[in-house]
Every structure is written in C-alpha cells, then in structure tokens.
Design a protein around this motif. Structure first.
Motif, mmCIF file in Angstrom:
data_model
loop_
_atom_site.group_PDB
_atom_site.id
_atom_site.type_symbol
_atom_site.label_atom_id
_atom_site.label_comp_id
_atom_site.label_asym_id
_atom_site.label_seq_id
_atom_site.Cartn_x
_atom_site.Cartn_y
_atom_site.Cartn_z
ATOM 1 N N THR A 84 37.201 -48.872 127.090
ATOM 2 C CA THR A 84 37.884 -49.667 128.103
ATOM 3 C C THR A 84 37.066 -49.638 129.385
ATOM 4 O O THR A 84 36.235 -48.749 129.590
ATOM 5 N N GLY A 85 37.269 -50.616 130.247
ATOM 6 C CA GLY A 85 36.627 -50.634 131.557
ATOM 7 C C GLY A 85 35.121 -50.516 131.498
ATOM 8 O O GLY A 85 34.447 -51.196 130.718
ATOM 9 N N ARG A 86 34.590 -49.615 132.316
ATOM 10 C CA ARG A 86 33.143 -49.441 132.382
ATOM 11 C C ARG A 86 32.575 -48.907 131.078
ATOM 12 O O ARG A 86 31.447 -49.229 130.702
ATOM 13 N N GLY A 87 33.335 -48.100 130.360
ATOM 14 C CA GLY A 87 32.866 -47.616 129.071
ATOM 15 C C GLY A 87 32.626 -48.761 128.107
ATOM 16 O O GLY A 87 31.611 -48.811 127.415
ATOM 17 N N ARG A 88 33.550 -49.695 128.060
ATOM 18 C CA ARG A 88 33.408 -50.853 127.185
ATOM 19 C C ARG A 88 32.211 -51.705 127.607
ATOM 20 O O ARG A 88 31.442 -52.173 126.754
ATOM 21 N N ARG A 89 32.025 -51.902 128.907
ATOM 22 C CA ARG A 89 30.909 -52.733 129.380
ATOM 23 C C ARG A 89 29.564 -52.118 129.021
ATOM 24 O O ARG A 89 28.631 -52.830 128.639
ATOM 25 N N MET A 90 29.442 -50.797 129.138
ATOM 26 C CA MET A 90 28.172 -50.157 128.800
ATOM 27 C C MET A 90 27.891 -50.242 127.310
ATOM 28 O O MET A 90 26.744 -50.447 126.890
ATOM 29 N N ILE A 91 28.924 -50.093 126.497
ATOM 30 C CA ILE A 91 28.717 -50.172 125.049
ATOM 31 C C ILE A 91 28.343 -51.588 124.633
ATOM 32 O O ILE A 91 27.466 -51.795 123.781
ATOM 33 N N LEU A 92 28.974 -52.581 125.231
ATOM 34 C CA LEU A 92 28.605 -53.965 124.925
ATOM 35 C C LEU A 92 27.183 -54.263 125.373
ATOM 36 O O LEU A 92 26.460 -55.026 124.726
ATOM 37 N N ALA A 93 26.757 -53.648 126.493
ATOM 38 C CA ALA A 93 25.375 -53.833 126.946
ATOM 39 C C ALA A 93 24.394 -53.219 125.952
ATOM 40 O O ALA A 93 23.352 -53.798 125.648
ATOM 41 N N LEU A 94 24.729 -52.049 125.422
ATOM 42 C CA LEU A 94 23.892 -51.408 124.402
ATOM 43 C C LEU A 94 23.869 -52.230 123.124
ATOM 44 O O LEU A 94 22.810 -52.435 122.518
ATOM 45 N N LYS A 95 25.020 -52.744 122.741
ATOM 46 C CA LYS A 95 25.161 -53.401 121.447
ATOM 47 C C LYS A 95 24.665 -54.837 121.445
ATOM 48 O O LYS A 95 23.975 -55.273 120.516
#
Length: 242
Positions: A84-95
C-alpha cells in the motif's frame, strides 16, 4: 585510490532517495519522510504469510484468517512491507518501471523481515516468470530479489530452480479461487535442477503475496520434487485493510 574514484562518482551522481529522488547520505537509501511513509511490517505477524496481526505473541503459532481458511503448503512465511502507499509504488517501480536497482536495498529489508526463517543450508529460489514475459520485461524482479538476498545472507541461490510451463493470464482482479485454479500445474521444477533441492529446505522469494496461489504452486512443485521444507519470503503482503 578507490575512495577518490568513489568521491568523484558521488560528485557527478550524488546519492538520491529511492522513494522521492531527494539527495541522501548514501546510495540506495530513503530520506526521512520516505522512511516514515514506507509501510514496514513490524510487531506480531502471521507465521504463515507475515501479515501484521493485533496483540502480542504468546509462544504459540498464530495465523491470519486467510491462512487458516486456506492451509499453505509451506511451513512459514514473512513479508517486509504492506502493499500500500509508498510500498506499493516502489514495488511497481521495480516490477514495471524499469528500476532494477531497487532490488538491492529491498533485499536488505527481506533479510531483516525473514531473520527468523532464514535457516542455514537453505536454498533460495525465486518465483519464475514465463519466458514471454521475461523477454518483454527484460528481468525477473523476483530473481533479482533472490540474488541480492543471497548476497546479504550467504545462502545459495538457484535462479532457475522453477519454471512456468505455460503462460497464465494476469491475476489482477481475480478472486482467490480463480487464482488457484489458474495456477494449477502451471509451475514445475526445472528438469536439470532436481539435485539442488533433494532433502533440502527451500526459501521461495517473490515481490508480492496476494492470495498465495503462485507461491502455493511453487511450493507444491518443490515438495513433489523432494524438497524437505518450504518457507516463503515476499517483499510485500496485500492485507484486506491495506
């Protein structure tokens, strides 16, 4: 000599926060605000998947409602972040955002989150991508996480232990029952890697756990091939209230 080279590089490419891009004191770090906004999982967690739970531990195994409803073929699981939030954004950036460099600091978070289940002699293996998706994406984010986790922990990594025998549709939007049906028999052991896991503990690494269908397919394939015990470690866990 090396310190002068490093200083010169930092002058040209100063360290940036991997969350927002602001300058930070060291490479692959988070600035203060991004660190506070990143939903790290702490405290009491489900022993099977790592999702946070209320209350204190009492010395007995505890599981969340999802893991009690759907028994897992693995023994233990942990996750570093909530999806969620920033965690989700970083994972989407990695993926999907062509940010493979994020896997290195993420592996440190994985090592911290998984410290209770990182058993000596364990073989680390990533959740596989189908070759067609790998060609399009150019890298498997789970394999990057697994490789860096191996460097962090000193445990052996087998990046191609598992393979996807067929391409499955994207699981986004599917309910748990459909996800499990879609993944059935889609993942198998690489025929030349059986000797790597015989009578050995295996740690499966993935970026996100939602229903657990993909990890269940991987765990079942490993157990069927002779693995001793399976554990799972994911960068993030989807929670119902996230």
């Amino acid at each position: 000599m090396w310190s002068r080279i490093q200083t010169a590089v930092e002058l040209v490419y100063p360290p940036r926060c991997m969350g927002c891009g602001d300058m930070v004191s060291s490479d692959f770090g988070l600035c203060g605000p991004c660190w506070r906004d990143t939903p790290f999982i702490v405290g009491t967690v489900c022993d099977a998947c790592g999702v946070p739970l209320p209350g204190e531990r009492d010395g007995h195994r505890i599981e969340c409602d999802d893991c009690m409803k759907t028994p897992r073929p693995w023994a233990e699981g942990r996750a570093a972040l909530l999806y969620t939030g920033r965690g989700r954004r970083m994972i989407l950036a990695l993926k999907h955002g062509d940010r493979p460099e994020l896997a290195r600091p993420a592996a440190r978070w994985l090592a911290q989150a998984g410290r209770e289940i990182l058993v000596g002699g364990t073989l680390i293996a990533p959740v596989p991508l189908h070759w067609s998706r790998l060609v399009k994406r150019r890298y498997n984010q789970s394999a990057l996480l697994a490789q860096h986790l191996g460097h962090e922990t000193g445990l052996s990594v087998c990046p191609d232990l598992l393979q996807r025998r067929r391409r499955t549709p994207k699981l986004d939007g599917m309910n748990a029952e459909t996800r499990f049906a879609t993944l059935r028999d889609a993942i198998s052991l690489h025929p030349k890697r059986r000797h790597r896991l015989m009578n050995r503990d295996v740690l499966l690494v993935d970026d996100v756990m939602t229903s657990g269908a993909t990890l269940a397919a991987c765990a079942t394939a490993c157990l069927s091939a002779g693995a001793s015990r399976i554990r799972v470690l994911t960068l993030a866990r989807v929670a119902k209230d996230a």
